[in-house]
Design a protein around this motif. Structure first.
Motif, PDB file in Angstrom:
ATOM      1  N   ALA A 131       5.253  -0.669  11.285  1.00  0.00           N
ATOM      2  CA  ALA A 131       4.019  -0.385  10.529  1.00  0.00           C
ATOM      3  C   ALA A 131       4.380   0.110   9.133  1.00  0.00           C
ATOM      4  CB  ALA A 131       3.178   0.658  11.273  1.00  0.00           C
ATOM      5  N   ALA A 132       5.322   1.048   9.061  1.00  0.00           N
ATOM      6  CA  ALA A 132       5.733   1.586   7.758  1.00  0.00           C
ATOM      7  C   ALA A 132       6.305   0.469   6.883  1.00  0.00           C
ATOM      8  CB  ALA A 132       6.763   2.700   7.961  1.00  0.00           C
ATOM      9  N   LEU A 133       7.191  -0.338   7.449  1.00  0.00           N
ATOM     10  CA  LEU A 133       7.835  -1.401   6.672  1.00  0.00           C
ATOM     11  C   LEU A 133       6.820  -2.435   6.200  1.00  0.00           C
ATOM     12  CD1 LEU A 133      11.027  -1.905   8.893  1.00  0.00           C
ATOM     13  CD2 LEU A 133      10.922  -0.742   6.686  1.00  0.00           C
ATOM     14  N   LYS A 134       5.859  -2.782   7.057  1.00  0.00           N
ATOM     15  CA  LYS A 134       4.851  -3.779   6.675  1.00  0.00           C
ATOM     16  C   LYS A 134       3.918  -3.270   5.588  1.00  0.00           C
ATOM     17  CE  LYS A 134       4.517  -6.915  10.617  1.00  0.00           C
ATOM     18  NZ  LYS A 134       4.742  -8.199   9.903  1.00  0.00           N
ATOM     19  N   LEU A 135       3.856  -1.960   5.418  1.00  0.00           N
ATOM     20  CA  LEU A 135       3.019  -1.374   4.362  1.00  0.00           C
ATOM     21  C   LEU A 135       3.822  -1.119   3.088  1.00  0.00           C
ATOM     22  CD1 LEU A 135       1.083   1.148   6.629  1.00  0.00           C
ATOM     23  CD2 LEU A 135       0.080  -0.823   5.463  1.00  0.00           C
ATOM     24  N   GLU A 167       0.814  -1.225   0.000  1.00  0.00           N
ATOM     25  CA  GLU A 167       0.000   0.000   0.000  1.00  0.00           C
ATOM     26  C   GLU A 167       0.853   1.283   0.000  1.00  0.00           C
ATOM     27  OE1 GLU A 167      -3.516   0.611   0.016  1.00  0.00           O
ATOM     28  OE2 GLU A 167      -3.383  -1.425  -0.792  1.00  0.00           O
ATOM     29  N   LEU A 168       1.983   1.229   0.682  1.00  0.00           N
ATOM     30  CA  LEU A 168       2.802   2.442   0.759  1.00  0.00           C
ATOM     31  C   LEU A 168       4.141   2.277   0.029  1.00  0.00           C
ATOM     32  CD1 LEU A 168       2.172   3.801   4.392  1.00  0.00           C
ATOM     33  CD2 LEU A 168       0.974   4.351   2.272  1.00  0.00           C
ATOM     34  N   ASP A 169       4.125   1.460  -1.018  1.00  0.00           N
ATOM     35  CA  ASP A 169       5.345   1.297  -1.817  1.00  0.00           C
ATOM     36  C   ASP A 169       5.862   2.664  -2.268  1.00  0.00           C
ATOM     37  OD1 ASP A 169       5.464  -1.407  -1.664  1.00  0.00           O
ATOM     38  OD2 ASP A 169       4.758  -1.808  -3.706  1.00  0.00           O
ATOM     39  N   GLY A 170       7.142   2.865  -2.129  1.00  0.00           N
ATOM     40  CA  GLY A 170       7.751   4.104  -2.614  1.00  0.00           C
ATOM     41  C   GLY A 170       7.678   5.257  -1.639  1.00  0.00           C
ATOM     42  N   LYS A 171       6.934   5.097  -0.545  1.00  0.00           N
ATOM     43  CA  LYS A 171       6.826   6.188   0.442  1.00  0.00           C
ATOM     44  C   LYS A 171       7.969   6.106   1.457  1.00  0.00           C
ATOM     45  CE  LYS A 171       2.774   7.701  -0.962  1.00  0.00           C
ATOM     46  NZ  LYS A 171       2.726   8.896  -1.795  1.00  0.00           N
ATOM     47  N   ILE A 172       8.304   7.266   1.990  1.00  0.00           N
ATOM     48  CA  ILE A 172       9.333   7.328   3.040  1.00  0.00           C
ATOM     49  C   ILE A 172       8.735   8.005   4.267  1.00  0.00           C
ATOM     50  CG2 ILE A 172      11.551   8.373   3.677  1.00  0.00           C
ATOM     51  CD1 ILE A 172      12.515   7.795   0.893  1.00  0.00           C
ATOM     52  N   ILE A 173       8.875   7.330   5.411  1.00  0.00           N
ATOM     53  CA  ILE A 173       8.351   7.864   6.671  1.00  0.00           C
ATOM     54  C   ILE A 173       9.545   8.271   7.541  1.00  0.00           C
ATOM     55  CG2 ILE A 173       6.869   7.415   8.673  1.00  0.00           C
ATOM     56  CD1 ILE A 173       5.432   6.998   5.926  1.00  0.00           C
ATOM     57  N   ALA A 174       9.551   9.533   7.958  1.00  0.00           N
ATOM     58  CA  ALA A 174      10.601  10.008   8.867  1.00  0.00           C
ATOM     59  C   ALA A 174      10.141   9.808  10.306  1.00  0.00           C
ATOM     60  CB  ALA A 174      10.881  11.483   8.621  1.00  0.00           C
ATOM     61  N   VAL A 175      11.040   9.306  11.130  1.00  0.00           N
ATOM     62  CA  VAL A 175      10.701   9.007  12.522  1.00  0.00           C
ATOM     63  C   VAL A 175      11.689   9.769  13.407  1.00  0.00           C
ATOM     64  CG1 VAL A 175      10.354   7.141  14.189  1.00  0.00           C
ATOM     65  CG2 VAL A 175       9.873   6.732  11.773  1.00  0.00           C
ATOM     66  N   MET A 176      11.204  10.877  13.988  1.00  0.00           N
ATOM     67  CA  MET A 176      12.079  11.770  14.759  1.00  0.00           C
ATOM     68  C   MET A 176      11.678  11.710  16.232  1.00  0.00           C
ATOM     69  SD  MET A 176      14.130  13.238  12.610  1.00  0.00           S
ATOM     70  CE  MET A 176      14.753  14.774  13.295  1.00  0.00           C
ATOM     71  N   PHE A 177      12.476  11.039  17.025  1.00  0.00           N
ATOM     72  CA  PHE A 177      12.162  10.890  18.445  1.00  0.00           C
ATOM     73  C   PHE A 177      13.201  11.610  19.287  1.00  0.00           C
ATOM     74  CE2 PHE A 177       8.712   7.662  19.290  1.00  0.00           C
ATOM     75  CZ  PHE A 177       8.093   7.894  18.082  1.00  0.00           C
ATOM     76  N   TYR A 178      12.751  12.662  19.966  1.00  0.00           N
ATOM     77  CA  TYR A 178      13.621  13.470  20.825  1.00  0.00           C
ATOM     78  C   TYR A 178      13.571  13.003  22.267  1.00  0.00           C
ATOM     79  CZ  TYR A 178      13.488  16.748  16.864  1.00  0.00           C
ATOM     80  OH  TYR A 178      13.572  17.331  15.629  1.00  0.00           O
ATOM     81  N   GLU A 179      12.752  11.973  22.528  1.00  0.00           N
ATOM     82  CA  GLU A 179      12.628  11.400  23.877  1.00  0.00           C
ATOM     83  C   GLU A 179      12.725   9.884  23.735  1.00  0.00           C
ATOM     84  OE1 GLU A 179       8.835  12.346  25.597  1.00  0.00           O
ATOM     85  OE2 GLU A 179       9.716  13.972  26.762  1.00  0.00           O
ATOM     86  N   PRO A 180      13.082   9.185  24.828  1.00  0.00           N
ATOM     87  CA  PRO A 180      13.191   7.730  24.742  1.00  0.00           C
ATOM     88  C   PRO A 180      11.885   7.073  24.321  1.00  0.00           C
ATOM     89  CG  PRO A 180      14.012   8.519  26.857  1.00  0.00           C
ATOM     90  CD  PRO A 180      13.395   9.693  26.164  1.00  0.00           C
ATOM     91  N   SER A 181      11.990   5.954  23.637  1.00  0.00           N
ATOM     92  CA  SER A 181      10.814   5.196  23.216  1.00  0.00           C
ATOM     93  C   SER A 181      11.244   3.795  22.823  1.00  0.00           C
ATOM     94  CB  SER A 181      10.170   5.860  22.007  1.00  0.00           C
ATOM     95  OG  SER A 181       9.152   5.032  21.467  1.00  0.00           O
ATOM     96  N   THR A 182      10.398   2.831  23.091  1.00  0.00           N
ATOM     97  CA  THR A 182      10.597   1.487  22.552  1.00  0.00           C
ATOM     98  C   THR A 182       9.440   1.159  21.626  1.00  0.00           C
ATOM     99  OG1 THR A 182      11.698   0.810  24.579  1.00  0.00           O
ATOM    100  CG2 THR A 182      10.942  -0.955  23.144  1.00  0.00           C
ATOM    101  N   ARG A 183       8.239   1.079  22.206  1.00  0.00           N
ATOM    102  CA  ARG A 183       7.056   0.631  21.476  1.00  0.00           C
ATOM    103  C   ARG A 183       6.622   1.602  20.380  1.00  0.00           C
ATOM    104  NH1 ARG A 183       7.227  -1.630  26.078  1.00  0.00           N
ATOM    105  NH2 ARG A 183       7.828   0.436  26.727  1.00  0.00           N
ATOM    106  N   THR A 184       6.511   2.868  20.728  1.00  0.00           N
ATOM    107  CA  THR A 184       5.927   3.800  19.752  1.00  0.00           C
ATOM    108  C   THR A 184       6.824   3.890  18.523  1.00  0.00           C
ATOM    109  OG1 THR A 184       4.986   5.025  21.605  1.00  0.00           O
ATOM    110  CG2 THR A 184       4.945   6.105  19.467  1.00  0.00           C
ATOM    111  N   ARG A 185       8.123   4.038  18.753  1.00  0.00           N
ATOM    112  CA  ARG A 185       9.023   4.189  17.612  1.00  0.00           C
ATOM    113  C   ARG A 185       9.105   2.892  16.790  1.00  0.00           C
ATOM    114  NH1 ARG A 185      14.604   4.091  16.143  1.00  0.00           N
ATOM    115  NH2 ARG A 185      15.258   3.306  18.157  1.00  0.00           N
ATOM    116  N   LEU A 186       9.340   1.785  17.484  1.00  0.00           N
ATOM    117  CA  LEU A 186       9.519   0.536  16.730  1.00  0.00           C
ATOM    118  C   LEU A 186       8.220   0.061  16.094  1.00  0.00           C
ATOM    119  CD1 LEU A 186      12.124  -1.373  18.922  1.00  0.00           C
ATOM    120  CD2 LEU A 186      12.493   0.047  16.920  1.00  0.00           C
TER     121      LEU A 186
END
Ligand code: NCD
Length: 300
Positions: A59-63, A35-54
């Motif tokens: 989600a992006a990769l699976k799409l 569904e999202l072939d060719g799209k690029i998602i930027a993930v900018m985390f300025y605070e610690p995270s495990t679940r939300t970021r990964l």
């Protein structure tokens, strides 16, 4: 442009659309892999995270999208040199199709979205909001009970600084016959503005002082971690710890939720109890975030 900034932005109809899509994805994720072939998602985390970021990255990769990401953006991005969020977004919009941001400032997501060059998804803004967490929380409640109307929830832990609680209460207030109980140390009491928000929507917020004061047939007990990084000083440890003995005083239908990470507020001896829902809840984050990426990129 579609952004996911605050729990305040949704109608019930939109929530049902998101949950229906997340449910379809959960049943058959393979069907969405291009569904999202060719799209690029930027993930900018300025605070610690495990679940939300990964989970957003997964989600992006699976799409079928690719991700660009800077871990610990506060230290390793140009924010360390004094760049504003707006400038950062203007630049990243030249590389990516959407951006997920987590930041210590309560207004960070709005600032990022004000540039209006690409969809922004709020992955947690200071002690303000964490709307994608609230969406996965409600999705989990709907999955368990088949509906959200009539949910009776107790919120525990750091109700003052806990952005997951703030976003959750906002979303729940859109539904009918919601009951909300609060159980926390006084220093971590829910800010008045959320009590007023609930009241304006005909939901009475009931402050409790002990586990005994909570109804035993709650739908949900929602515990949270004391957000020690968000305040100065030492207000002591969590007093309301849920262990097997405490959980067993509640109904066999009550589910125990937590956005994670857990520290001491839920004892590990309840992890195997069928009412312990926090790992299922975290897993649901993947499908809800897949639905959100599709939505902001007009593929829903
Ligand atoms: C929460 C957060 O970052 O607000 N974590 C999460 O996203 N699941 C809760 C917390 O950090 O305590």
């Amino acid at each position: 442009m579609k952004h996911i900034l605050s729990s305040e932005q949704f109608t019930r109809e939109e929530l049902e659309e998101i949950f229906d899509l997340a449910e379809k994805i959960k049943k058959n994720p393979e069907a969405y892999k291009n569904e999202l072939d060719g799209k690029i998602i930027a993930v900018m985390f300025y605070e610690p995270s495990t679940r939300t970021r990964l989970s957003f990255e997964t989600a992006a990769l699976k799409l079928g999208a690719k991700t660009i990401t800077t871990e610990n953006a506060g230290e390793f991005s140009s924010a360390a040199k004094g760049e504003t969020i707006e400038d950062t977004v203007k630049v990243i919009a030249g590389y990516a199709d959407a951006m997920v941001i987590r930041h210590r400032s309560d207004t960070s997501a709005e600032e990022a979205a004000s540039v209006n060059k690409m969809p922004i998804l709020n992955g947690g803004a200071g002690k303000g909001e964490h709307p994608t967490q609230a969406l996965l929380d409600l999705f989990t409640i709907r999955e368990k009970f088949g509906k959200i109307d009539g949910t009776r929830v107790a919120v525990l832990g750091d109700l003052l600084h806990g952005r997951t609680i703030h976003s959750l209460l906002r979303l729940l207030s859109l539904y009918e016959n919601i009951e909300v109980y609060g159980l926390s140390k006084d220093v971590f009491a829910l800010p008045q503005k959320y009590i007023d928000m609930l009241k304006a929507r005909n939901i009475e917020y009931k402050v409790c002082k002990s586990f005994d004061e909570l109804p035993k047939d709650l739908s949900v007990i929602y515990h949270t971690r004391i957000q020690a990084e968000r305040f100065e000083g030492d207000f002591g440890k969590e007093e309301f710890i849920i262990n097997k003995e405490v959980l067993d005083t509640f109904s066999s239908n009550t589910i125990l939720m937590h956005p994670l990470p857990r520290v001491i507020e839920i004892a590990v001896d309840v992890d195997d109890d069928p009412r312990a829902y926090y790992f299922k809840q975290a897993h649901n984050g993947l499908y809800v975030r897949m639905a959100l990426l599709l939505r902001v990129l007009n593929k829903a």
